[in-house]
Design a protein around this motif. Structure first.
Motif, PDB file in Angstrom:
ATOM      1  N   PRO A   6      53.003  26.777 -26.403  1.00 30.38           N
ATOM      2  CA  PRO A   6      53.669  25.646 -25.742  1.00 30.38           C
ATOM      3  C   PRO A   6      53.789  25.892 -24.242  1.00 30.38           C
ATOM      4  O   PRO A   6      53.765  27.044 -23.797  1.00 30.38           O
ATOM      5  N   ASP A   7      53.940  24.820 -23.499  1.00 30.07           N
ATOM      6  CA  ASP A   7      54.076  24.967 -22.052  1.00 30.07           C
ATOM      7  C   ASP A   7      55.309  25.792 -21.718  1.00 30.07           C
ATOM      8  O   ASP A   7      56.346  25.674 -22.382  1.00 30.07           O
ATOM      9  N   SER A   8      55.173  26.619 -20.720  1.00 33.29           N
ATOM     10  CA  SER A   8      56.300  27.462 -20.278  1.00 33.29           C
ATOM     11  C   SER A   8      55.968  27.970 -18.886  1.00 33.29           C
ATOM     12  O   SER A   8      54.825  27.867 -18.425  1.00 33.29           O
ATOM     13  N   LYS A   9      56.975  28.533 -18.257  1.00 30.92           N
ATOM     14  CA  LYS A   9      56.764  29.109 -16.941  1.00 30.92           C
ATOM     15  C   LYS A   9      55.725  30.241 -17.026  1.00 30.92           C
ATOM     16  O   LYS A   9      54.835  30.349 -16.180  1.00 30.92           O
ATOM     17  N   ALA A  10      55.869  31.070 -18.068  1.00 28.67           N
ATOM     18  CA  ALA A  10      54.939  32.195 -18.227  1.00 28.67           C
ATOM     19  C   ALA A  10      53.504  31.704 -18.365  1.00 28.67           C
ATOM     20  O   ALA A  10      52.571  32.261 -17.774  1.00 28.67           O
ATOM     21  N   LYS A  11      53.334  30.617 -19.135  1.00 27.35           N
ATOM     22  CA  LYS A  11      51.988  30.081 -19.341  1.00 27.35           C
ATOM     23  C   LYS A  11      51.404  29.565 -18.027  1.00 27.35           C
ATOM     24  O   LYS A  11      50.235  29.823 -17.704  1.00 27.35           O
ATOM     25  N   THR A  12      52.233  28.836 -17.260  1.00 29.89           N
ATOM     26  CA  THR A  12      51.771  28.327 -15.962  1.00 29.89           C
ATOM     27  C   THR A  12      51.337  29.482 -15.051  1.00 29.89           C
ATOM     28  O   THR A  12      50.293  29.422 -14.403  1.00 29.89           O
ATOM     29  N   ILE A  13      52.144  30.521 -15.039  1.00 35.90           N
ATOM     30  CA  ILE A  13      51.814  31.666 -14.187  1.00 35.90           C
ATOM     31  C   ILE A  13      50.533  32.350 -14.670  1.00 35.90           C
ATOM     32  O   ILE A  13      49.655  32.692 -13.870  1.00 35.90           O
ATOM     33  N   MET A  14      50.402  32.543 -15.991  1.00 40.95           N
ATOM     34  CA  MET A  14      49.208  33.224 -16.510  1.00 40.95           C
ATOM     35  C   MET A  14      47.942  32.414 -16.236  1.00 40.95           C
ATOM     36  O   MET A  14      46.866  32.985 -16.012  1.00 40.95           O
ATOM     37  N   CYS A  15      48.073  31.085 -16.247  1.00 43.75           N
ATOM     38  CA  CYS A  15      46.915  30.251 -15.873  1.00 43.75           C
ATOM     39  C   CYS A  15      46.651  30.373 -14.370  1.00 43.75           C
ATOM     40  O   CYS A  15      45.502  30.461 -13.937  1.00 43.75           O
ATOM     41  N   GLY A  16      47.718  30.393 -13.596  1.00 42.58           N
ATOM     42  CA  GLY A  16      47.575  30.527 -12.147  1.00 42.58           C
ATOM     43  C   GLY A  16      46.921  31.843 -11.755  1.00 42.58           C
ATOM     44  O   GLY A  16      46.149  31.912 -10.791  1.00 42.58           O
ATOM     45  N   ILE A  17      47.224  32.880 -12.531  1.00 39.38           N
ATOM     46  CA  ILE A  17      46.653  34.203 -12.249  1.00 39.38           C
ATOM     47  C   ILE A  17      45.126  34.186 -12.390  1.00 39.38           C
ATOM     48  O   ILE A  17      44.408  34.875 -11.662  1.00 39.38           O
ATOM     49  N   VAL A  18      44.648  33.377 -13.316  1.00 41.01           N
ATOM     50  CA  VAL A  18      43.191  33.252 -13.487  1.00 41.01           C
ATOM     51  C   VAL A  18      42.579  32.757 -12.180  1.00 41.01           C
ATOM     52  O   VAL A  18      41.619  33.349 -11.664  1.00 41.01           O
ATOM     53  N   ASP A  19      43.151  31.678 -11.642  1.00 45.52           N
ATOM     54  CA  ASP A  19      42.626  31.134 -10.384  1.00 45.52           C
ATOM     55  C   ASP A  19      42.783  32.135  -9.253  1.00 45.52           C
ATOM     56  O   ASP A  19      41.903  32.287  -8.419  1.00 45.52           O
TER      57      ASP A  19
END
Lengths: 338, 338
Positions: B318-331
């Motif tokens: 599910p969406d979460s702050k951690a998920k947003t950050i982990m996706c951002g880390i890819v970029d």
């Protein structure tokens, strides 16, 4: 992989190693099969390089100790086979790294892996075998075995670094030397024996007795090995006398000669071992000093002390063929240096 | 040990790594304390040498991935801390051995350990950290984690040997290159993420998703890293452009330029990368060829492909702050190469 085992000649001791090999022959087939199977990789250089060392005629002493220990305590299972392969993988990994660290060109009468394939490949294939060893332990599934062998591996590395740290100081104490050989050699001998006790689940006393046997045997083995390097017996084993001297590798025979020597002798050892300033004749002079102070005989006396303790550690076990052989192996490890 | 973390400048991506650091800050204190405590040894050279590298300002990206993954799946325990330290120890051990293998003189803007203390000490302290990592895993007590990290360690070593095997052949296929970076880099990223799923005991799907995220991120990271080495951006990070070229280290930007080049260009790459016959001006020529064939941009396009897969692997959560950050880390991992 051929099953080359170094033919060892000399006195009655030769028969003890034959007896040990006969005692564990069935299990050793499984160990060798596991070693061969698990050193494979899709990266061809790995089995090529690992096989060069593994098939080059090592005695397989450490895995044989695991197997003999299992036999001694009447263990009926087969877990000792995979674990003996782990022990040999760890030993092989340390040999590969040792040869890089020591810049060795020859081992067991043939070129070292680092000499043939370079330091890089030796470091990395050592890492591979080390990792592979842990994979095998995980398959066995005993956290206690994993604990014993991971601790032994750390201690081996610590011992090697300690040896490196004191390498340039010929006045290093016997205490420090003992610490080095306990770590770099005896820790794996101890673990190799102890893990047989663990899989047999016969309690802490059995594990401790096996661990102590292995530890004392390992110390005696290394002391004798360090004496052997300067012994005329060396030549009968097809090796050159004085490799440690030429490499500036500090061992007890030299450390004792330094302590017992006068100023001229101390200056000689400092020049040859610390400054690595040697001529061809220096080895003859070194041997004369060792003889003068009887340090080879005394190094072997130290080995006998630990050998005696190794045999006494087995006292809790009833008499058996395995016990007789394991006691005989202690004498074998020491007497080969005569 | 100071808690130096490389300051990363540039675009909006800088804030993502800040956010990641903030997300795992509490846990990271425990990780750093464990690292500091467990790299100790009575042999002084070990913490000295290990500390030089560990405190030298690495990003701690791999342990942060373990911690972020634990956060992502709402794990409430604290086992991730010790295991994140294991991951960093394995990473540090491979860096020590890599620098020996590559004969590197500089890392993270300072002299390498092998340059200061010699190859021998670097090999042996690497072995120590590697063993210590397994000791820590045994303390955690999960055979599954041990299996994942021992397998990853074998694969890393295989990848490094494979890289060594193909080093002299500039016509190496992209497929082989991918195999190398999947092994030497992505395997540890994958394991670092997966073990968080194991301790949280949320089932195979969660473990697989985290493993896939780590793996694809690792591939994207290494592709971007290999492009970055030739990128003007490199200079803004305080590093020299073209280290890989000077070391003859074959990476995708060069492999693509070789494939796309004419006979003159092929001869250029053979001379400079295979024969290690280089002049000062050759790097300028090399960069011109990379630009001509757009191979840095294409290497980053490949990275984006894997980055996209990494983000999609997280879709089951599910969406979460951690998920947003982990996706951002890819970029972030890809964009730093611009």
């Amino acid at each position: 992989m051929s099953e080359n085992v170094v033919p060892i000649t000399g006195k009655q001791t030769a028969s003890v190693i034959d007896e040990l090999q006969a005692l564990v022959a069935e299990d050793m087939k499984h160990v060798n099969a596991t070693i061969l199977e698990r050193m494979q990789s899709h990266v061809a250089l790995i089995p090529q390089l690992a096989g060069h060392l593994i098939a080059s005629g090592g005695k397989r002493l450490r895995p044989m100790l695991t197997l003999a220990s299992a036999r001694l305590i009447g263990y009926e299972g087969s877990r000792q086979n995979k674990l003996a392969a782990c022990v040999e993988f760890i030993h092989t990994a340390t040999l590969l790294h040792d040869d890089v660290v020591d810049e060795s060109k020859m081992r067991r009468g043939q070129e070292t892996a680092n000499e043939i394939w370079g330091n890089q490949a030796s470091v990395l294939v050592g890492d591979f075998l080390f990792s592979r060893s842990f994979e095998l332990m995980v398959e066995d599934g005993s956290l206690k075995v994993l604990k014993i062998l991971s601790a032994a591996s750390s201690i081996i590395a610590e011992g090697e670094v300690l040896q490196l740290s004191v390498a340039g100081d010929v006045s290093t104490s016997e205490e420090t030397y003992l610490k080095v050989i306990e770590s770099k050699t005896a820790a794996l001998f101890a673990a190799a024996c102890e893990i047989a006790g663990v899989v047999a689940e016969q309690g802490e006393d059995v594990e401790a007795a096996l661990r102590d046997y292995g530890r004392y045997l390992g110390i005696a083995f290394q002391l004798a090995d360090d004496a052997l390097d300067y012994s005329a017996k060396q030549a009968t084993l097809g090796k050159k006398i004085g490799d440690d001297f030429r490499e500036g590798k500090l061992t007890l025979p030299v450390m004792l000669a330094f302590r017992r020597g006068d100023d001229t002798e101390k200056a000689f050892w400092r020049r040859t071992m610390e400054d690595h300033d040697q001529t061809e004749e220096d080895l003859t002079q070194a041997l004369a000093y060792l003889t003068k102070h009887d340090t080879l005989a005394d190094t072997l006396n130290r080995a006998r002390h630990y050998g005696s303790m190794a045999k006494d550690a087995l006292a809790i076990f009833p008499d058996s063929k395995a016990k007789t052989i394991m006691c005989g192996i202690v004498d074998f490890c020491i007497d080969r240096a005569y």
